[in-house]
Design an enzyme around this catalytic site. Sequence first.
Site, PDB file in Angstrom:
ATOM      1  CB  CYS A   1     -10.610  -2.754   0.199  1.00 54.32           C
ATOM      2  SG  CYS A   1     -10.038  -2.099  -1.511  1.00 54.32           S
TER       3      CYS A   1
ATOM      4  CB  CYS B   1      -8.361  -5.030  -3.568  1.00 55.41           C
ATOM      5  SG  CYS B   1      -7.395  -3.627  -3.281  1.00 55.41           S
TER       6      CYS B   1
ATOM      7  CB  CYS C   1      -5.033  -1.475  -2.032  1.00 56.42           C
ATOM      8  SG  CYS C   1      -6.697  -0.724  -1.162  1.00 56.42           S
TER       9      CYS C   1
ATOM     10  CD  GLU D   1      -5.149  -6.269  -1.092  1.00 53.70           C
ATOM     11  OE1 GLU D   1      -5.867  -6.567  -0.207  1.00 53.70           O
ATOM     12  OE2 GLU D   1      -4.724  -4.909  -1.427  1.00 53.70           O
TER      13      GLU D   1
ATOM     14  CG  ASN E   1      -0.331   0.006   2.653  1.00 52.91           C
ATOM     15  OD1 ASN E   1       0.468  -0.938   2.836  1.00 52.91           O
ATOM     16  ND2 ASN E   1      -0.997   0.682   3.383  1.00 52.91           N
TER      17      ASN E   1
ATOM     18  CD  GLU F   1      -1.500   4.942   4.552  1.00 50.37           C
ATOM     19  OE1 GLU F   1      -2.098   4.175   5.372  1.00 50.37           O
ATOM     20  OE2 GLU F   1      -0.986   5.844   5.366  1.00 50.37           O
TER      21      GLU F   1
END
Length: 161
Positions: free
Chosen positions: A112, A115, A73, A75, A62, A64
């Site tokens: 999530c 993803c 993310c 993934e 990830n 940010e």
Amino acid sequence: MKKTQIITTVYEYDSVEELSKEDQLLVNQAKDAAHRSYAPYSKFNVGAALLLENGEIVQGNNQENSAYPSGLCAERVAVFYANAKYPDVPVKAIAITSRTNGNFLDTPVPPCGSCRQVLLETEDRYNQPIKVILCGENKIRIVDNIKQLLPLFFDKEMLNE
């Protein structure tokens, strides 16, 4: 009214040592990726590792940003990189792991919704299921394909209706 039941099959393990050597390698690569994630705001580090059909392993973590929607993310970082570098190579499996406060979580964290949708598109793109390995320190969950995690999915067929 008609009632329909949707069943998801999840395989649970207590230790990474119970997994195949290939899956253990993938989990270790996901853990390695989590250590390098950029999560200065949430302090929630996620790592993902994809096993491609050609044997390559692609990592993602990830990333940010202070403008929160601008992050990405683990993934999706891994999937988009794999699709850019190896556009004709299917994804066989993905391992996902998370850590916070310097420790990996005991229980696995699933991807999530965004993803899940990207992984579903990747399955459909190559017409091949992607095994999903969700790894925590005290529990590992595996599903045979992303549709097990997203049973009422939206896909390209719905665009044609």
